[in-house]
Write a protein that holds these residues in place. Structure first.
Motif, PDB file in Angstrom:
ATOM      1  N   MET A 121      -3.204   3.569 -12.976  1.00 46.70           N
ATOM      2  CA  MET A 121      -1.804   3.302 -12.688  1.00 46.70           C
ATOM      3  C   MET A 121      -0.892   4.234 -13.457  1.00 46.70           C
ATOM      4  O   MET A 121      -1.212   4.647 -14.579  1.00 46.70           O
ATOM      5  CB  MET A 121      -1.435   1.876 -13.143  1.00 46.70           C
TER       6      MET A 121
ATOM      7  N   THR B 175       0.710  -0.172  -0.670  1.00 48.80           N
ATOM      8  CA  THR B 175       0.534   1.085  -1.400  1.00 48.80           C
ATOM      9  C   THR B 175       0.129   2.187  -0.432  1.00 48.80           C
ATOM     10  O   THR B 175       0.666   3.305  -0.473  1.00 48.80           O
ATOM     11  CB  THR B 175      -0.525   0.909  -2.506  1.00 48.80           C
TER      12      THR B 175
ATOM     13  N   ALA C 247      -6.357   1.385  -7.010  1.00 50.24           N
ATOM     14  CA  ALA C 247      -5.107   2.156  -7.093  1.00 50.24           C
ATOM     15  C   ALA C 247      -3.872   1.333  -6.744  1.00 50.24           C
ATOM     16  O   ALA C 247      -2.855   1.874  -6.330  1.00 50.24           O
ATOM     17  CB  ALA C 247      -5.210   3.378  -6.184  1.00 50.24           C
TER      18      ALA C 247
ATOM     19  N   GLY D 266      -1.467  -1.950  -5.069  1.00 46.89           N
ATOM     20  CA  GLY D 266      -0.390  -2.248  -6.002  1.00 46.89           C
ATOM     21  C   GLY D 266      -0.631  -3.558  -6.757  1.00 46.89           C
ATOM     22  O   GLY D 266      -1.771  -3.971  -6.961  1.00 46.89           O
TER      23      GLY D 266
ATOM     24  N   ALA E  10       8.688  -2.455  -3.186  1.00 47.14           N
ATOM     25  CA  ALA E  10       7.401  -2.271  -2.496  1.00 47.14           C
ATOM     26  C   ALA E  10       7.293  -0.947  -1.744  1.00 47.14           C
ATOM     27  O   ALA E  10       6.207  -0.390  -1.639  1.00 47.14           O
ATOM     28  CB  ALA E  10       7.147  -3.433  -1.555  1.00 47.14           C
TER      29      ALA E  10
ATOM     30  N   MET F 182      -6.876  -2.622   1.827  1.00 47.83           N
ATOM     31  CA  MET F 182      -6.974  -4.066   2.033  1.00 47.83           C
ATOM     32  C   MET F 182      -5.767  -4.573   2.831  1.00 47.83           C
ATOM     33  O   MET F 182      -4.626  -4.314   2.484  1.00 47.83           O
ATOM     34  CB  MET F 182      -7.079  -4.780   0.683  1.00 47.83           C
TER      35      MET F 182
ATOM     36  N   THR G 279       2.962   3.721   1.421  1.00 50.13           N
ATOM     37  CA  THR G 279       3.826   4.674   0.702  1.00 50.13           C
ATOM     38  C   THR G 279       3.208   6.078   0.704  1.00 50.13           C
ATOM     39  O   THR G 279       3.913   7.063   0.519  1.00 50.13           O
ATOM     40  CB  THR G 279       4.092   4.251  -0.775  1.00 50.13           C
TER      41      THR G 279
ATOM     42  N   ARG H   7      -0.260  -6.699  -6.050  1.00 45.70           N
ATOM     43  CA  ARG H   7      -0.966  -7.793  -5.376  1.00 45.70           C
ATOM     44  C   ARG H   7      -2.478  -7.587  -5.449  1.00 45.70           C
ATOM     45  O   ARG H   7      -3.247  -8.476  -5.798  1.00 45.70           O
ATOM     46  CB  ARG H   7      -0.496  -7.858  -3.912  1.00 45.70           C
TER      47      ARG H   7
HETATM   48  N1  NAP Z   1       2.808   3.489 -10.218  1.00 45.16           N
HETATM   49  C1  NAP Z   1       1.615   3.400  -9.707  1.00 45.16           C
HETATM   50  O1  NAP Z   1       0.626   3.885 -10.261  1.00 45.16           O
HETATM   51  C2  NAP Z   1       1.426   2.653  -8.418  1.00 45.16           C
HETATM   52  C3  NAP Z   1       0.149   2.540  -7.879  1.00 45.16           C
HETATM   53  C4  NAP Z   1      -0.008   1.822  -6.700  1.00 45.16           C
HETATM   54  C5  NAP Z   1       1.075   1.244  -6.082  1.00 45.16           C
HETATM   55  N2  NAP Z   1       2.293   1.378  -6.633  1.00 45.16           N
HETATM   56  C6  NAP Z   1       3.460   0.762  -5.980  1.00 45.16           C
HETATM   57  O2  NAP Z   1       3.223  -0.619  -5.777  1.00 45.16           O
HETATM   58  C7  NAP Z   1       3.976  -1.034  -4.643  1.00 45.16           C
HETATM   59  C8  NAP Z   1       3.100  -1.893  -3.726  1.00 45.16           C
HETATM   60  O3  NAP Z   1       2.573  -2.994  -4.444  1.00 45.16           O
HETATM   61  P1  NAP Z   1       2.503  -4.439  -3.767  1.00 45.16           P
HETATM   62  O4  NAP Z   1       1.976  -5.400  -4.781  1.00 45.16           O
HETATM   63  O5  NAP Z   1       3.814  -4.703  -3.142  1.00 45.16           O
HETATM   64  O6  NAP Z   1       1.484  -4.241  -2.558  1.00 45.16           O
HETATM   65  P2  NAP Z   1      -0.082  -3.845  -2.484  1.00 45.16           P
HETATM   66  O7  NAP Z   1      -0.856  -4.581  -3.527  1.00 45.16           O
HETATM   67  O8  NAP Z   1      -0.211  -2.379  -2.397  1.00 45.16           O
HETATM   68  O9  NAP Z   1      -0.453  -4.398  -1.035  1.00 45.16           O
HETATM   69  C9  NAP Z   1      -0.251  -5.762  -0.701  1.00 45.16           C
HETATM   70  C10 NAP Z   1      -0.821  -6.014   0.672  1.00 45.16           C
HETATM   71  O10 NAP Z   1      -2.231  -6.120   0.609  1.00 45.16           O
HETATM   72  C11 NAP Z   1      -2.683  -6.988   1.632  1.00 45.16           C
HETATM   73  N3  NAP Z   1      -3.413  -8.094   1.040  1.00 45.16           N
HETATM   74  C12 NAP Z   1      -2.969  -8.998   0.131  1.00 45.16           C
HETATM   75  N4  NAP Z   1      -3.933  -9.886  -0.152  1.00 45.16           N
HETATM   76  C13 NAP Z   1      -5.011  -9.526   0.568  1.00 45.16           C
HETATM   77  C14 NAP Z   1      -6.313 -10.063   0.718  1.00 45.16           C
HETATM   78  N5  NAP Z   1      -6.700 -11.159   0.044  1.00 45.16           N
HETATM   79  N6  NAP Z   1      -7.167  -9.448   1.548  1.00 45.16           N
HETATM   80  C15 NAP Z   1      -6.773  -8.351   2.242  1.00 45.16           C
HETATM   81  N7  NAP Z   1      -5.549  -7.817   2.155  1.00 45.16           N
HETATM   82  C16 NAP Z   1      -4.683  -8.395   1.332  1.00 45.16           C
HETATM   83  C17 NAP Z   1      -1.460  -7.481   2.358  1.00 45.16           C
HETATM   84  O11 NAP Z   1      -1.256  -6.575   3.426  1.00 45.16           O
HETATM   85  P3  NAP Z   1      -1.053  -6.982   4.991  1.00 45.16           P
HETATM   86  O12 NAP Z   1       0.345  -7.488   5.027  1.00 45.16           O
HETATM   87  O13 NAP Z   1      -1.271  -5.680   5.688  1.00 45.16           O
HETATM   88  O14 NAP Z   1      -2.096  -8.021   5.287  1.00 45.16           O
HETATM   89  C18 NAP Z   1      -0.371  -7.303   1.322  1.00 45.16           C
HETATM   90  O15 NAP Z   1       0.908  -7.164   1.904  1.00 45.16           O
HETATM   91  C19 NAP Z   1       4.470   0.252  -3.964  1.00 45.16           C
HETATM   92  O16 NAP Z   1       5.814   0.459  -4.297  1.00 45.16           O
HETATM   93  C20 NAP Z   1       3.648   1.334  -4.602  1.00 45.16           C
HETATM   94  O17 NAP Z   1       4.316   2.582  -4.671  1.00 45.16           O
HETATM   95  C21 NAP Z   1       2.499   2.067  -7.779  1.00 45.16           C
END
Ligand code: NAP
Length: 175
Positions: free
Chosen positions: A9, A52, A106, A108, A21, A68, A55, A110
């Motif tokens: 991260m 993620t 990698a 996010g 997000a 996922m 993005t 969730r």
């Molecule tokens: N700074 C860094 O290093 C870094 C790294 C990674 C991400 N990020 C940032 O983090 C943000 C995204 O994080 P986030 O927490 O909002 O989202 P996320 O963890 O990337 O994705 C969440 C999505 O995963 C799916 N999901 C959730 N539970 C699940 C399960 N049990 N089985 C299968 N799929 C599942 C769902 O998608 P569906 O709606 O499609 O079902 C949910 O909307 C972005 O802004 C990204 O840029 C930053």
């Protein structure tokens, strides 16, 4: 489990991985991106949540991209991208069966939380970027706790260090 899961991260000084997000990760710096490429190529496989992935918009070449999602209408058009609703445990067992020794987790927040809740993160590598967002998304969602041990501090450019930790245990809501 024999396969090693490394959470990789980039984080601000106030512990945020994104402002929101769909925040495009353009603030993490060139050296962190190079570290990301090096470690994901070494592992050969990367797991991320659908938000993620959205993005980034396309799979990272030369690596197995596992995204996922629980949305069955998502269909991969790429040979190195798999959409899956399998549990973290089942995903890792599948990779292990295929001969992978390590995988990069990698984000996010969730998806990180899903793995941490199940005690499936072995190491954490976090690059600290000297920025403050004030609000935004943290590395994990509420309810996750744990204890870690510092393995290395890696200066990656004049402004940033990468902190490399090993997970000792995962707990819920440590004080
Ligand atoms: N700074 C860094 O290093 C870094 C790294 C990674 C991400 N990020 C940032 O983090 C943000 C995204 O994080 P986030 O927490 O909002 O989202 P996320 O963890 O990337 O994705 C969440 C999505 O995963 C799916 N999901 C959730 N539970 C699940 C399960 N049990 N089985 C299968 N799929 C599942 C769902 O998608 P569906 O709606 O499609 O079902 C949910 O909307 C972005 O802004 C990204 O840029 C930053």
């Amino acid at each position: 489990m024999a396969i090693k899961t490394i959470l990789l991260m980039a984080q601000t000084l106030d512990g945020k991985i994104a402002r929101h997000a769909d925040h495009f990760p353009d603030w993490t710096g060139k050296a962190d991106k190079q570290l990301f490429v090096r470690l994901t190529r070494r592992a050969g496989a990367i797991i991320m949540g659908s938000k993620t992935y959205d993005t980034i918009g396309k799979p990272l070449p030369g690596r197995r991209n596992i995204v996922m999602t629980r949305n069955p209408s998502r269909v991969s058009q790429w040979e190195n991208l798999i959409y899956t609703s399998q549990s973290p445990q089942v995903i890792l067992e599948g990779l292990e069966d295929e001969g992978f020794n390590e995988v990069v987790l990698a984000g996010g927040a969730r998806i990180n939380t899903l793995f941490a809740e199940n005690g499936l993160i072995d190491e954490v590598m976090v690059t600290i970027t000297p920025m403050i967002f004030g609000s935004g998304i943290a590395m994990f969602e509420k309810g996750v706790g744990g204890r870690l041990s510092l393995l290395r501090v890696i200066p990656i450019d004049p402004e940033r260090v990468c902190l490399h930790y090993r997970f000792i245990d995962t707990t819920q809501e440590t004080g």
